[in-house]
Structure formats: C-alpha cells, structure tokens
Design a protein around this motif. Structure first.
Motif, PDB file in Angstrom:
ATOM      1  N   THR A 260       0.853  -1.184   0.000  1.00 36.44           N
ATOM      2  CA  THR A 260       0.000   0.000   0.000  1.00 36.44           C
ATOM      3  C   THR A 260       0.896   1.243   0.000  1.00 36.44           C
ATOM      4  OG1 THR A 260      -0.075  -0.159   2.410  1.00 36.44           O
ATOM      5  CG2 THR A 260      -1.917  -1.108   1.183  1.00 36.44           C
ATOM      6  N   PRO A 261       0.359   2.403  -0.374  1.00 36.80           N
ATOM      7  CA  PRO A 261       1.189   3.615  -0.428  1.00 36.80           C
ATOM      8  C   PRO A 261       1.898   3.930   0.887  1.00 36.80           C
ATOM      9  CG  PRO A 261      -0.869   3.992  -1.581  1.00 36.80           C
ATOM     10  CD  PRO A 261      -0.990   2.649  -0.926  1.00 36.80           C
ATOM     11  N   ASP A 262       1.260   3.607   2.017  1.00 38.14           N
ATOM     12  CA  ASP A 262       1.906   3.862   3.307  1.00 38.14           C
ATOM     13  C   ASP A 262       2.809   2.715   3.748  1.00 38.14           C
ATOM     14  OD1 ASP A 262       0.058   1.933   3.926  1.00 38.14           O
ATOM     15  OD2 ASP A 262      -0.990   3.107   5.460  1.00 38.14           O
ATOM     16  N   GLN A 263       2.930   1.690   2.900  1.00 40.44           N
ATOM     17  CA  GLN A 263       3.787   0.531   3.150  1.00 40.44           C
ATOM     18  C   GLN A 263       3.356  -0.272   4.381  1.00 40.44           C
ATOM     19  OE1 GLN A 263       7.594   2.670   3.289  1.00 40.44           O
ATOM     20  NE2 GLN A 263       8.017   2.012   1.196  1.00 40.44           N
ATOM     21  N   ALA A 264       2.099  -0.096   4.776  1.00 40.11           N
ATOM     22  CA  ALA A 264       1.612  -0.754   5.992  1.00 40.11           C
ATOM     23  C   ALA A 264       1.164  -2.189   5.752  1.00 40.11           C
ATOM     24  CB  ALA A 264       0.456   0.052   6.596  1.00 40.11           C
ATOM     25  N   SER A 265       0.916  -2.570   4.503  1.00 41.14           N
ATOM     26  CA  SER A 265       0.513  -3.946   4.225  1.00 41.14           C
ATOM     27  C   SER A 265       1.048  -4.375   2.867  1.00 41.14           C
ATOM     28  CB  SER A 265      -1.008  -4.094   4.266  1.00 41.14           C
ATOM     29  OG  SER A 265      -1.615  -3.574   3.094  1.00 41.14           O
ATOM     30  N   PHE A 266       1.061  -5.706   2.649  1.00 41.17           N
ATOM     31  CA  PHE A 266       1.558  -6.233   1.382  1.00 41.17           C
ATOM     32  C   PHE A 266       0.855  -7.548   1.064  1.00 41.17           C
ATOM     33  CE2 PHE A 266       4.381  -7.755   4.739  1.00 41.17           C
ATOM     34  CZ  PHE A 266       4.455  -9.119   4.497  1.00 41.17           C
ATOM     35  N   SER A 267       1.040  -8.019  -0.165  1.00 42.81           N
ATOM     36  CA  SER A 267       0.376  -9.220  -0.658  1.00 42.81           C
ATOM     37  C   SER A 267       1.027 -10.486  -0.110  1.00 42.81           C
ATOM     38  CB  SER A 267       0.414  -9.248  -2.189  1.00 42.81           C
ATOM     39  OG  SER A 267       0.105 -10.530  -2.680  1.00 42.81           O
ATOM     40  N   LEU A 268       0.209 -11.327   0.517  1.00 40.72           N
ATOM     41  CA  LEU A 268       0.704 -12.600   1.015  1.00 40.72           C
ATOM     42  C   LEU A 268       1.108 -13.516  -0.139  1.00 40.72           C
ATOM     43  CD1 LEU A 268       1.170 -14.653   3.304  1.00 40.72           C
ATOM     44  CD2 LEU A 268      -1.247 -15.286   3.088  1.00 40.72           C
ATOM     45  N   ALA A 269       0.292 -13.558  -1.190  1.00 40.23           N
ATOM     46  CA  ALA A 269       0.588 -14.445  -2.321  1.00 40.23           C
ATOM     47  C   ALA A 269       1.911 -14.080  -2.978  1.00 40.23           C
ATOM     48  CB  ALA A 269      -0.551 -14.373  -3.339  1.00 40.23           C
ATOM     49  N   ALA A 270       2.166 -12.783  -3.142  1.00 39.35           N
ATOM     50  CA  ALA A 270       3.434 -12.355  -3.753  1.00 39.35           C
ATOM     51  C   ALA A 270       4.610 -12.691  -2.839  1.00 39.35           C
ATOM     52  CB  ALA A 270       3.392 -10.861  -4.043  1.00 39.35           C
ATOM     53  N   TRP A 271       4.416 -12.554  -1.534  1.00 37.40           N
ATOM     54  CA  TRP A 271       5.479 -12.881  -0.585  1.00 37.40           C
ATOM     55  C   TRP A 271       5.848 -14.356  -0.679  1.00 37.40           C
ATOM     56  CZ3 TRP A 271       5.346 -16.239   3.665  1.00 37.40           C
ATOM     57  CH2 TRP A 271       6.451 -16.174   4.537  1.00 37.40           C
ATOM     58  N   ARG A 272       4.846 -15.220  -0.877  1.00 33.61           N
ATOM     59  CA  ARG A 272       5.101 -16.663  -0.970  1.00 33.61           C
ATOM     60  C   ARG A 272       5.944 -17.036  -2.174  1.00 33.61           C
ATOM     61  NH1 ARG A 272      -0.986 -18.816   0.342  1.00 33.61           N
ATOM     62  NH2 ARG A 272      -0.778 -19.061   2.603  1.00 33.61           N
ATOM     63  N   GLU A 273       6.008 -16.177  -3.174  1.00 33.16           N
ATOM     64  CA  GLU A 273       6.782 -16.471  -4.375  1.00 33.16           C
ATOM     65  C   GLU A 273       8.286 -16.303  -4.150  1.00 33.16           C
ATOM     66  OE1 GLU A 273       5.544 -17.693  -7.263  1.00 33.16           O
ATOM     67  OE2 GLU A 273       3.649 -17.816  -6.144  1.00 33.16           O
ATOM     68  N   LEU A 274       8.664 -15.654  -3.068  1.00 30.65           N
ATOM     69  CA  LEU A 274      10.079 -15.445  -2.784  1.00 30.65           C
ATOM     70  C   LEU A 274      10.703 -16.701  -2.189  1.00 30.65           C
ATOM     71  CD1 LEU A 274       9.859 -11.917  -1.104  1.00 30.65           C
ATOM     72  CD2 LEU A 274      10.601 -12.414  -3.447  1.00 30.65           C
ATOM     73  N   SER A 275      12.017 -16.816  -2.292  1.00 28.97           N
ATOM     74  CA  SER A 275      12.735 -17.904  -1.622  1.00 28.97           C
ATOM     75  C   SER A 275      12.682 -17.674  -0.114  1.00 28.97           C
ATOM     76  CB  SER A 275      14.183 -17.958  -2.093  1.00 28.97           C
ATOM     77  OG  SER A 275      14.878 -16.789  -1.682  1.00 28.97           O
ATOM     78  N   PRO A 276      12.802 -18.737   0.702  1.00 31.49           N
ATOM     79  CA  PRO A 276      12.728 -18.563   2.159  1.00 31.49           C
ATOM     80  C   PRO A 276      13.689 -17.512   2.722  1.00 31.49           C
ATOM     81  CG  PRO A 276      12.495 -20.874   1.624  1.00 31.49           C
ATOM     82  CD  PRO A 276      12.812 -20.177   0.334  1.00 31.49           C
ATOM     83  N   PRO A 277      14.966 -17.466   2.294  1.00 31.88           N
ATOM     84  CA  PRO A 277      15.833 -16.415   2.844  1.00 31.88           C
ATOM     85  C   PRO A 277      15.343 -15.006   2.515  1.00 31.88           C
ATOM     86  CG  PRO A 277      17.155 -18.156   1.856  1.00 31.88           C
ATOM     87  CD  PRO A 277      15.743 -18.404   1.450  1.00 31.88           C
ATOM     88  N   ARG A 278      14.792 -14.839   1.295  1.00 28.09           N
ATOM     89  CA  ARG A 278      14.305 -13.508   0.922  1.00 28.09           C
ATOM     90  C   ARG A 278      12.968 -13.213   1.577  1.00 28.09           C
ATOM     91  NH1 ARG A 278      16.400 -12.824  -5.299  1.00 28.09           N
ATOM     92  NH2 ARG A 278      15.241 -10.859  -5.200  1.00 28.09           N
ATOM     93  N   GLN A 279      12.186 -14.240   1.885  1.00 27.37           N
ATOM     94  CA  GLN A 279      10.973 -14.025   2.669  1.00 27.37           C
ATOM     95  C   GLN A 279      11.330 -13.447   4.035  1.00 27.37           C
ATOM     96  OE1 GLN A 279       9.143 -17.902   2.783  1.00 27.37           O
ATOM     97  NE2 GLN A 279       7.946 -17.559   0.904  1.00 27.37           N
ATOM     98  N   ALA A 280      12.342 -14.035   4.673  1.00 30.35           N
ATOM     99  CA  ALA A 280      12.775 -13.550   5.982  1.00 30.35           C
ATOM    100  C   ALA A 280      13.346 -12.141   5.879  1.00 30.35           C
ATOM    101  CB  ALA A 280      13.814 -14.507   6.565  1.00 30.35           C
ATOM    102  N   LEU A 281      14.138 -11.912   4.845  1.00 25.50           N
ATOM    103  CA  LEU A 281      14.771 -10.613   4.663  1.00 25.50           C
ATOM    104  C   LEU A 281      13.735  -9.512   4.491  1.00 25.50           C
ATOM    105  CD1 LEU A 281      17.525  -9.148   4.240  1.00 25.50           C
ATOM    106  CD2 LEU A 281      17.214  -9.560   1.786  1.00 25.50           C
ATOM    107  N   VAL A 282      12.710  -9.756   3.680  1.00 28.63           N
ATOM    108  CA  VAL A 282      11.722  -8.719   3.409  1.00 28.63           C
ATOM    109  C   VAL A 282      10.808  -8.493   4.612  1.00 28.63           C
ATOM    110  CG1 VAL A 282       9.803 -10.060   2.407  1.00 28.63           C
ATOM    111  CG2 VAL A 282      10.360  -7.794   1.485  1.00 28.63           C
TER     112      VAL A 282
END
Length: 340
Positions: A260-282
């Motif tokens: 979101t513009p205020d960076q307060a939330s993000f897409s769960l589905a898009a997050w799942r597409e990342l590798s586990p280390p990058r999931q933790a990093l983000v």
C-alpha cells in the motif's frame, strides 16, 4: 574561562576527524550538539568539538542526560556544566526516567531514554546533528557482544559513523580512534585545566553486560590477540556494506509485493513467491519500515511458518501473531499490522 587553542591543547588529528564527519554530510549543519556524560571520552569530544566549532564559526551546544541511576548523577551534571562554563559553550541537561517495563534490560532502556531526551533537547535548541564519542574500542566491544547474541550482518555492522534516530543525525567521528589515545589526552587536559573526568562505577561492575565483557574478556583478548579491536572494527565496516546490499535487495523485493502507499501492508501471495531467505529478509525490512523491533530468529521462523500455511484468501482470518505492542495479521490475502 579555560583558554584553549591549537597552540595550548588539542589533537589536530581528532579535530580533523570531526571535520571529516561534518564534511561528509549532504549539507553543512547550522549548528552542532555534543552528547557529554562527563567521562573522559565524551569530555574530550566536547573539547575538540569546541576547537572545531570555533574554527568553523558554528554554534555549539552540549547535551547532558541525567539518568538518575547513580547516586553521583547530580554531581556529574554539575561537573559537566562546569566544563561547559570553562569552554564558554551552552550546556543543556534533562532528567529522564529509565523504563524497565519492556524487559529489554537496563542498558538498552537507558539508551532508549537517552535518545528520546536528545530529541527533546533538539526541539529546544534547533540542533539537528549530534556528535557522540564512541571510539574503536566501543565499536569492537559492540561487535563482540552482538556476535555472542547471534546477530546478523546488520547487527554486526554495530555503530554507523552516521545514523538517524527520531529525525536527528548522530555522528561518531572517532570510531577509528583507540581509547588509550583519548584517555591520554584527558590526562593532559586535566593537568592543564584542573578539570577531571568523572568515573562511572558501572564501567567496572560486571553486573552490566558490557562491563563484564570489558573486565573479563577484553584483558584476555588483549594479551592473546593484540590489535583485535582494529580487526573487529574492520568487520563492522564490512558487515555494514553487506547489510546495505541486503537492504537494496529487500527494498526491491518489497516493491514487488504490491505494498500500500503507506507501506503498511503487502500481498501474502506475492510474498510466498520469494525464496525462504528472501521471505525472511523482506519481513525484517517491512518491520523496520514500521518502526518495530526485530523479532528473534525463533519468532520469525514461526511467523513465516504460519504465513506459508494459510490456505485460500478467504480463510486467513485465523492468523494473528503478537509482536511487541502490535499484532501481525492477515486479512483478505494481505499482511498488516494492527494495534494489540
């Protein structure tokens, strides 16, 4: 008034280190502050900052934080104001209450109270840039403490030469200066002026974590590995560079999570597409953006496990993980923070 000047007292190298730190700022500051406890290192920073400020015609202020944790704290405050009077620099003090209710420990709580107090003094004086007297030995001890606590690259970067907190810039110009050099100058200054730095008994009380390391481990390291402080300070610089690269990767990954513009939330589905280390990093990156403390590795792994186990977008209302004073929740396929 104490007469000081290049011919009377002062290290040209230490003044130059302050000058280099200020020159590295995007814009020339309109004034400077110095955090001064009354100890040898902060007192010497105050003296050399006075030399620098006079050369540059910059307004200078001393900031003293009275934590009230020692019986002698009131005398320390008066002693710091005496030094300021001798140097003809305005000195501002504030008394703080150290909040131990968050369970972070007295050293961490005192540090938080100190930065909040600096912010209050900044509002009163208009100072936006504050010099702190951390030196190479402090930096090496910080790296070692964080290594023992299992910190990652960000933690092992330890103290940055320039950092921001509560909208203020903190400069640490002496991170490449050894403690003995500063203390030798303090001895010379005392002989010249009659003003002696205060001695904080907590520095020798191994009830406190840093003091325990300094009293028990540092002498052994000094004897076995002379110069270890320089190596750990170098490690901090390299870790800082590594963390900068990781931050750039995390920022790019987060931008791809439909925030979101205020960076307060993000897409769960898009997050799942990342590798586990990058999931933790983000996730760490997002929590930092929201001003939250970093979770322990165990808590982060548990959060990631729950986020991966959520099913269809309409079945995610069950996820809520307590993190400090907030909840991390998932609603309609989006991860967000909400008040506890």
């Amino acid at each position: 008034m104490l007469k000081i000047g290049p011919g009377a007292f002062g290290s040209a190298a230490l003044v130059q280190a302050i000058a280099a730190a200020v020159a590295g700022l995007p814009d020339r500051p309109s004034s400077l502050g110095v955090g001064i406890s009354g100890g040898a290192d902060s007192a010497m920073l105050a003296v050399h900052a006075t030399l620098f400020a006079r050369q540059q015609l910059l307004p200078l202020h001393f900031f003293h934080i009275h934590h009230g944790l020692q019986d002698a704290a009131q005398q320390w405050q008066a002693h710091v104001h005496d030094l300021a009077l001798r140097l003809q620099v305005p000195c501002h003090s504030v008394r703080v209450q150290v909040d131990l209710s968050q369970g972070a420990g007295i050293e961490s709580a005192a540090r938080d109270a100190r930065y909040q107090a600096f912010a209050r003094l900044s509002e009163q004086t208009g100072v936006r840039h504050i010099l702190l007297a951390h030196h190479r030995n402090d930096q090496a001890e910080t790296v070692l403490l964080r290594l023992l606590r299992g910190a990652g690259p960000g933690g092992l970067a330890a103290m940055a030469p320039c950092s921001t907190q509560y909208g203020l810039a903190y400069l640490r110009p002496w991170l490449d200066v050894d403690r003995p050099a500063i203390f030798a100058l303090a001895d010379s200054f005392s002989e010249l002026s009659g003003w002696h730095p205060v001695l904080d008994p907590t520095n020798a009380n191994d009830h406190y974590t840093r003091a325990a390391l300094r009293q028990r481990l540092v002498p052994e390291l000094d004897a076995r590995w002379p110069g270890w402080q320089r190596n750990l300070a170098r490690h901090a610089r390299l870790s800082g560079e590594t963390q900068q690269i990781l931050d750039e990767v995390a920022a790019a990954d987060f931008a791809g999570l439909d925030p979101t513009p205020d960076q307060a939330s993000f897409s769960l589905a898009a997050w799942r597409e990342l590798s586990p280390p990058r999931q933790a990093l983000v996730l760490r990156y997002w929590l930092a953006l929201q001003g939250q403390r970093m979770p322990t590795e165990a808590r982060l792994l548990d959060l990631m496990r729950q986020m991966r186990s959520l099913h269809a977008l309409g079945h995610d209302r069950q996820m809520q993980v307590k993190h400090g004073q907030v909840w991390i929740r998932c609603r309609v396929g989006r991860v967000l923070l909400s008040a506890a």
